[in-house]
Design a protein around this motif. Structure first.
Motif, mmCIF file in Angstrom:
data_model
loop_
_atom_site.group_PDB
_atom_site.id
_atom_site.type_symbol
_atom_site.label_atom_id
_atom_site.label_comp_id
_atom_site.label_asym_id
_atom_site.label_seq_id
_atom_site.Cartn_x
_atom_site.Cartn_y
_atom_site.Cartn_z
ATOM 1 N N PHE A 1 19.794 39.239 40.396
ATOM 2 C CA PHE A 1 18.341 38.707 40.575
ATOM 3 C C PHE A 1 17.949 37.861 41.539
ATOM 4 O O PHE A 1 16.856 37.910 42.223
ATOM 5 N N ILE A 2 18.960 36.962 41.947
ATOM 6 C CA ILE A 2 18.570 35.984 42.873
ATOM 7 C C ILE A 2 19.545 36.184 44.123
ATOM 8 O O ILE A 2 18.869 36.411 45.313
ATOM 9 N N GLY A 3 20.880 36.371 44.013
ATOM 10 C CA GLY A 3 21.746 36.877 45.056
ATOM 11 C C GLY A 3 21.870 35.631 46.043
ATOM 12 O O GLY A 3 21.734 34.594 45.544
ATOM 13 N N PHE A 4 22.343 35.749 47.326
ATOM 14 C CA PHE A 4 22.475 34.814 48.405
ATOM 15 C C PHE A 4 23.183 33.546 47.778
ATOM 16 O O PHE A 4 22.734 32.414 48.118
ATOM 17 N N GLY A 5 24.260 33.666 46.952
ATOM 18 C CA GLY A 5 25.047 32.634 46.824
ATOM 19 C C GLY A 5 24.695 32.157 45.273
ATOM 20 O O GLY A 5 25.793 31.650 44.755
ATOM 21 N N ALA A 6 23.602 32.760 44.646
ATOM 22 C CA ALA A 6 23.503 32.000 43.261
ATOM 23 C C ALA A 6 24.486 32.697 42.378
ATOM 24 O O ALA A 6 24.330 34.066 42.420
ATOM 25 N N GLY A 7 25.068 32.062 41.282
ATOM 26 C CA GLY A 7 25.748 32.760 40.451
ATOM 27 C C GLY A 7 27.214 33.443 40.985
ATOM 28 O O GLY A 7 27.781 34.167 40.506
ATOM 29 N N LYS A 8 27.705 32.850 42.202
ATOM 30 C CA LYS A 8 28.790 33.431 42.792
ATOM 31 C C LYS A 8 29.931 33.409 41.946
ATOM 32 O O LYS A 8 30.185 32.692 41.410
ATOM 33 N N ALA A 9 30.905 34.433 42.194
ATOM 34 C CA ALA A 9 32.143 34.284 41.396
ATOM 35 C C ALA A 9 33.223 33.966 42.694
ATOM 36 O O ALA A 9 32.896 34.704 43.824
ATOM 37 N N TYR A 10 34.210 33.434 42.239
ATOM 38 C CA TYR A 10 35.188 33.106 43.489
ATOM 39 C C TYR A 10 36.678 32.858 42.400
ATOM 40 O O TYR A 10 36.665 32.578 41.416
ATOM 41 N N CYS A 11 37.594 32.898 43.663
ATOM 42 C CA CYS A 11 38.892 32.854 42.983
ATOM 43 C C CYS A 11 39.783 32.082 44.350
ATOM 44 O O CYS A 11 39.534 32.698 45.428
ATOM 45 N N THR A 12 40.713 31.513 43.945
ATOM 46 C CA THR A 12 41.402 30.619 44.805
ATOM 47 C C THR A 12 42.984 30.593 44.363
ATOM 48 O O THR A 12 43.368 30.412 43.254
ATOM 49 N N ILE A 13 43.721 31.117 45.120
ATOM 50 C CA ILE A 13 45.342 31.457 44.754
ATOM 51 C C ILE A 13 46.224 30.628 45.911
ATOM 52 O O ILE A 13 45.797 30.900 47.052
ATOM 53 N N GLN A 14 46.772 29.556 45.408
ATOM 54 C CA GLN A 14 47.670 28.845 46.229
ATOM 55 C C GLN A 14 49.038 29.737 46.277
ATOM 56 O O GLN A 14 49.658 30.078 45.002
ATOM 57 N N GLY B 1 52.705 32.481 43.520
ATOM 58 C CA GLY B 1 51.362 32.169 43.756
ATOM 59 C C GLY B 1 50.866 31.673 42.325
ATOM 60 O O GLY B 1 51.440 31.792 41.215
ATOM 61 N N THR B 2 49.732 30.780 42.537
ATOM 62 C CA THR B 2 49.138 29.809 41.433
ATOM 63 C C THR B 2 47.685 30.111 41.449
ATOM 64 O O THR B 2 47.242 29.604 42.449
ATOM 65 N N VAL B 3 47.089 30.625 40.510
ATOM 66 C CA VAL B 3 45.613 30.729 40.473
ATOM 67 C C VAL B 3 45.229 28.989 40.266
ATOM 68 O O VAL B 3 45.467 28.568 39.283
ATOM 69 N N ILE B 4 44.573 28.664 41.193
ATOM 70 C CA ILE B 4 44.024 27.111 40.969
ATOM 71 C C ILE B 4 42.535 27.082 40.963
ATOM 72 O O ILE B 4 41.964 26.123 40.515
ATOM 73 N N SER B 5 41.648 28.205 41.081
ATOM 74 C CA SER B 5 40.455 28.320 40.871
ATOM 75 C C SER B 5 40.083 29.719 40.387
ATOM 76 O O SER B 5 40.400 30.551 41.170
ATOM 77 N N PHE B 6 39.149 29.886 39.462
ATOM 78 C CA PHE B 6 38.514 31.043 39.357
ATOM 79 C C PHE B 6 37.356 31.193 38.346
ATOM 80 O O PHE B 6 37.327 30.215 37.381
ATOM 81 N N GLU B 7 36.100 31.365 38.889
ATOM 82 C CA GLU B 7 34.698 31.316 38.235
ATOM 83 C C GLU B 7 34.320 32.951 38.149
ATOM 84 O O GLU B 7 34.160 33.382 39.239
ATOM 85 N N GLU B 8 33.951 33.322 36.938
ATOM 86 C CA GLU B 8 33.370 34.856 36.919
ATOM 87 C C GLU B 8 31.789 34.622 37.569
ATOM 88 O O GLU B 8 31.576 35.362 37.992
ATOM 89 N N GLY B 9 31.163 33.405 37.440
ATOM 90 C CA GLY B 9 29.786 33.258 37.862
ATOM 91 C C GLY B 9 28.932 33.885 36.844
ATOM 92 O O GLY B 9 29.324 34.261 35.779
#
Length: 189
Positions: free
Chosen positions: A117-130, A102-110
């Motif tokens: 305070f805003i929610g609904f996608g604002a500042g979202k954290a995401y991770c993608t592993i191939q 596996g390789t981490v190809i994207s990771f954002e803590e957001g």
């Protein structure tokens, strides 16, 4: 009547606020070229990161162990449902081994504050592993899949770790759905 509806709305809002909104999915990039039930053993190799920041490298360093523990827990909860006789982190065996790299190809803590305070996608954290599943004996790539997890909001903005947990969940879901689709174990009803 209005008070009951207001109470229900408040309870729903609190539940949504506390539970967070983590989601996961996977995208098959290369369909299986060989059925996985031809392998006796799944070896989960150490993961790597295409990203050079310390947080992503740390995530890659610990992900194989986190995934291994989740798969072992799943096997404990559902004995006899895995097509693999063994799941290992390392083996010298070659024959009958499906190797998972596996390789981490994207990771954002957001932004935790934006999620809070805003929610609904604002500042979202995401991770993608191939993930590349390879026949260890021949070196042939059998399956290539991206596993994604994201966190949109949660209690006090949620933790980026919840996005990583969602990626683990995507791996488990993929295996469950693949085994079921191929008739390799009884379907869940």
């Amino acid at each position: 009547m209005i008070i009951n509806k207001l109470k229900l709305l408040i309870i729903f809002g609190i539940a949504l606020f506390i539970s967070g909104c983590a989601s996961s999915h996977y995208s098959v990039l290369q369909a299986p070229s060989q059925p996985v039930n031809t392998f006796d053993k799944l070896e989960i190799a150490d993961f790597t990161s295409n990203l050079k920041d310390e947080v992503s490298i740390d995530l890659a360093d610990r992900f194989a162990g986190q995934l291994y523990r989740a798969i072992m827990k799943e096997r404990e909860l559902h004995p006899g449902e895995s097509v693999f006789e063994e799941i290992v982190l390392d083996t010298d065996d070659v024959e009958g081994v499906l190797l998972l790299n596996g390789t981490v190809i994207s990771f954002e803590e957001g932004s935790r504050a934006a999620r809070y305070f805003i929610g609904f996608g604002a500042g979202k954290a995401y991770c993608t592993i191939q993930a590349v599943f390879t026949n260890k004996a021949t070196g042939e790539d059998i399956i290539r899949t991206n596993f994604d997890g994201e966190l949109s909001m949660g209690l006090f903005g949620g933790s980026p770790e919840e996005a990583v947990d969602a990626v683990v969940k995507a791996f488990i879901t993929y295996f469950d759905e693949y085994f079921e689709k191929e008739g390799l174990r009884p379907s869940k009803t």
